[in-house]
Design an enzyme around this catalytic site. Structure first.
Site, PDB file in Angstrom:
ATOM      1  N   SER A   1       8.407   4.115  -0.981  1.00  0.00           N
ATOM      2  CA  SER A   1       7.185   3.434  -1.390  1.00  0.00           C
ATOM      3  C   SER A   1       6.889   3.683  -2.867  1.00  0.00           C
ATOM      4  CB  SER A   1       6.022   3.923  -0.522  1.00  0.00           C
ATOM      5  OG  SER A   1       4.884   3.139  -0.758  1.00  0.00           O
TER       6      SER A   1
ATOM      7  N   SER B   1       0.865  -1.170   0.000  1.00  0.00           N
ATOM      8  CA  SER B   1       0.000   0.000   0.000  1.00  0.00           C
ATOM      9  C   SER B   1       0.904   1.223   0.000  1.00  0.00           C
ATOM     10  CB  SER B   1      -0.955  -0.012   1.200  1.00  0.00           C
ATOM     11  OG  SER B   1      -2.004   0.904   0.966  1.00  0.00           O
ATOM     12  N   GLU B   2       0.594   2.191  -0.862  1.00  0.00           N
ATOM     13  CA  GLU B   2       1.567   3.233  -1.170  1.00  0.00           C
ATOM     14  C   GLU B   2       1.818   4.207  -0.027  1.00  0.00           C
ATOM     15  OE1 GLU B   2      -1.272   2.696  -2.787  1.00  0.00           O
ATOM     16  OE2 GLU B   2      -2.255   4.562  -3.401  1.00  0.00           O
ATOM     17  N   ASN B   3       1.007   4.142   1.023  1.00  0.00           N
ATOM     18  CA  ASN B   3       1.305   4.989   2.177  1.00  0.00           C
ATOM     19  C   ASN B   3       2.475   4.449   2.993  1.00  0.00           C
ATOM     20  OD1 ASN B   3      -0.660   2.925   2.768  1.00  0.00           O
ATOM     21  ND2 ASN B   3      -0.899   3.811   4.803  1.00  0.00           N
TER      22      ASN B   3
END
Lengths: 214, 230, 214, 230
Positions: free
Chosen positions: C95, C53-55
């Site tokens: 990320s 997840s890009e966070n």
């Protein structure tokens, strides 16, 4: 021992102490390979100067003891070191980001030649010797103040403070101050301003033509 | 999670071949992938393009491959302290490209992070800038491109089967960056640990970048310049 | 309930399962906000698919329990999550470096419009609604395969698979596959290749002119 | 090492003024600097250029400053879930620049790391590319520039007096990057720890990037979208 070979001016330790006096409490400092590493050993810990080494450490404290030495704890000169409480380790991209991003206040590097425009040469002698630039090109373009700590004369007896560098450059217009065993000098663009001479040293001994001195 | 462990350096490095580009972690002899280098020496593959800060030092590390005549090109930042490299470079046996160390690090990171080029003031007005695009920002800068490799060999203090890595002290240096930049990253570790043993916040290189990992052995961990306070 | 409002084709869960079937063991996967997060919940853990997840997390496992929930452990949709053993946390630059650098094998995103050239629009409706692109523009240019998971028709009843997108684009020529409740489609450059239709669905129901279907 | 601790948010934020650019860490409400935001609301400074991924969410976080009319410009990647921002943007009260999230992160990193510009494929062929230099690599790319700020306010789980920081789980996000990019970085922590308490290898942001640090209090740590398996 002939009189001409008697060392004149500051010792290396005294040169290191002259540089230490320039660095205010709370500053960050990167030290090049060779002579500049003396500064880490002579720095007063009470001064709160944090020492960076570009191989990935902030908070260098000087030499380890035989009991604490670690093969994975070295400086950019590949010498074993110890670190302060509050030290940090990081990869080379972050380490050079600290430099390139202007987060290092002072950098002390060795030099082969410096000229009045603040140009520096310290990474190769064409056809003879190539050491490589290592981190020097990044340091001179990134750290806020560049201090060159070098011997005043080459082995051939030539003054290393010049009107114009002859060797391939490390950086253009990057040097703020040069310290040699004979004194401390600031490149002004057209000359070297003599900030300080070592005890007993005269202008005549510098081997710099008078029109390059102010 | 996918298990990427191999039982030996020989198995982990089974598909190396002549002519590959090869990144190798370490600063001087600190943090170098000793087992993988020994295995490459044993294999005898040739015409390697070595990408490493020092290409070994003092006759050790990648200098073993230099002495074997296995390296034909080298990309590095520093030749000092590596007489094998300096000699083969001046003799024209190895083609050396010198890259400023910060640019070297950032080009490797760029390869891993999908950055196609970046502007840096480092090297402007020097031999390093020759043939490169220049552009004026607050300072004049040059355009530098990513540095990729076919394989990376790196060493970590600890790693798990997925390839999550943790590095000790200054042994980290270029290794996690190279791990991101190569098509195939092969890791050797002092200690292979279970998944979850490295706290998730403190993983220095997430395993997604790693293709193979193996338990190393018989580490020499040479100190190049031991200096002591006592 | 009138017959026209009876849902036709796959449920959302079935759509998620269709996508899961496309993803091989050992792959890495990023999931967009909304419908795609269903995939995390329905993924078989034995499959060794690692969810990003890009966070700033790799190894997302689905929902936490009330006992394990943490306010600092969320996905890019800001929903609470849990993680697998072997998960890692990192900053947003790393990320997105994973994404931009091609280290993510699959990305499943929601869409507003997709066209035959593989163009995608999913971040704004001029003058009406701006959600922002978030990480979508990076994902479509970085992940190796882009799967769009969307409803087949807009609220106004228009088919969202078009000859040419009308909304501002998220990326050009980036979509590899579109799944809707009616079927699975591959943009070929000049048409949509129908890979699969949901049970009982006919080509006539797709609302796509025949010359855009192959 | 230099002691950078301040006794309160009020003292640490004493020199904020109208018209500053202000980075604020956090993803949605996760990892936001709650105490610093409350203090800025109390001060009432205006005309802030806020740089933050979401500019708050659901009326909380930086949305407090939006509601107070303290923000005149916003640079962010996502407006969804933030009705205050969407409304003020459509009404022309706040000038919003939308930046793709990966480009946003990398531009902030570039500012901290002294990178003067970089090429990325993200946004090519979209509204984001308008007015930017394009260049062909393996894919067509656009040139993106660093994103600096006068101040950054960030929150860490743990920090020491020198400003070395450690972040928990996904609360890290943009915070260490912003800490590098701002002229003055002001950190609040859940727990102020002694020098050396965070292992030196596991420091997520070295203190050299931090100017001020203080012990925070009364954290709400709101969960925006709680979902549970049970």
């Amino acid at each position: 021992m002939s009189e001409s070979s008697t060392p004149r001016g500051w010792t290396r330790e005294e040169m290191a102490d002259e540089i230490i006096a320039l660095i205010p409490s709370g500053a960050s400092l990167n030290l090049g390979i060779g002579m500049p590493t003396l500064i880490a050993e002579r720095m007063d810990p009470a001064k709160s100067v944090v020492i960076h080494s570009e191989n990935g450490v902030l908070g260098v404290k000087g030499r380890p003891t035989r009991a604490t030495v670690s093969p994975t704890l070295i400086n950019a000169g590949k010498e074993t070191i110890s670190v302060q409480a509050g030290a940090s380790f990081f990869d080379s991209a972050l380490s050079f980001g600290m430099i390139r991003g202007g987060h290092i206040d002072f950098c002390v590097l060795g030099g082969m030649e410096v000229d009045v425009q603040g140009n520096l040469a310290n990474w190769m002698v064409p056809g003879k010797k190539v050491t490589g630039m290592g981190g020097a090109m990044d340091l001179v373009n990134g750290a806020r103040q560049i201090i060159i700590m070098q011997s005043h004369f080459s082995r051939g007896g030539e003054c290393k403070l010049l009107a114009e560098c002859r060797l391939p450059l490390t950086g253009r217009g990057v040097v703020h101050r040069v310290i040699t065993e004979l004194g401390m000098f600031v490149p002004t663009g057209t000359a070297f301003r003599v900030e300080k001479l070592a005890p007993g040293i005269t202008m005549a001994e510098l081997g710099i033509v008078p029109e390059l001195l102010v | 999670m996918k298990d990427k462990t191999f039982s030996s350096s020989q198995e982990a490095l089974h598909d190396l071949r002549d002519g590959i580009s090869l990144m190798s972690g370490g600063f001087g002899l600190c943090g170098i992938p000793e087992n993988s280098i020994d295995e490459i020496a044993r294999q005898g593959i040739r015409d390697i393009h070595a990408i490493s800060n020092n290409i070994g030092n003092s006759g050790r590390g990648l200098a073993i491959l230099l002495k074997n005549g296995q390296i034909s090109r080298a990309t590095c930042s520093y030749v000092g302290g590596n007489p094998d490299l300096e000699q083969q470079m001046l003799a024209g046996q190895v083609e050396v490209t010198l890259v400023p160390q910060g640019t070297f690090s950032e080009r490797i990171r760029a390869a891993g992070m999908g950055i196609r080029g970046f502007y840096t003031p480092t090297g402007y007005g020097t031999l390093v800038a020759e043939g490169k695009e220049a552009k004026e920002f607050d300072k004049p800068c040059i355009l530098e491109l990513p540095l990729h490799a076919d394989f990376a060999i790196i060493k970590a203090e600890r790693g798990d089967a997925f390839g999550n890595l943790w590095f000790k002290e200054t042994a980290r240096n270029f290794s996690p960056l190279m791990g991101m930049a190569a098509k195939v990253t092969i890791v050797e570790v002092e200690e292979l640990v279970p998944l979850g043993a490295i706290p998730a916040e403190d993983i220095h290189l997430p395993g997604i970048f790693v293709q193979r990992i193996y338990q190393g052995s018989n580490y020499r961990n040479d100190i190049e310049i031991p200096v002591y306070a006592d």
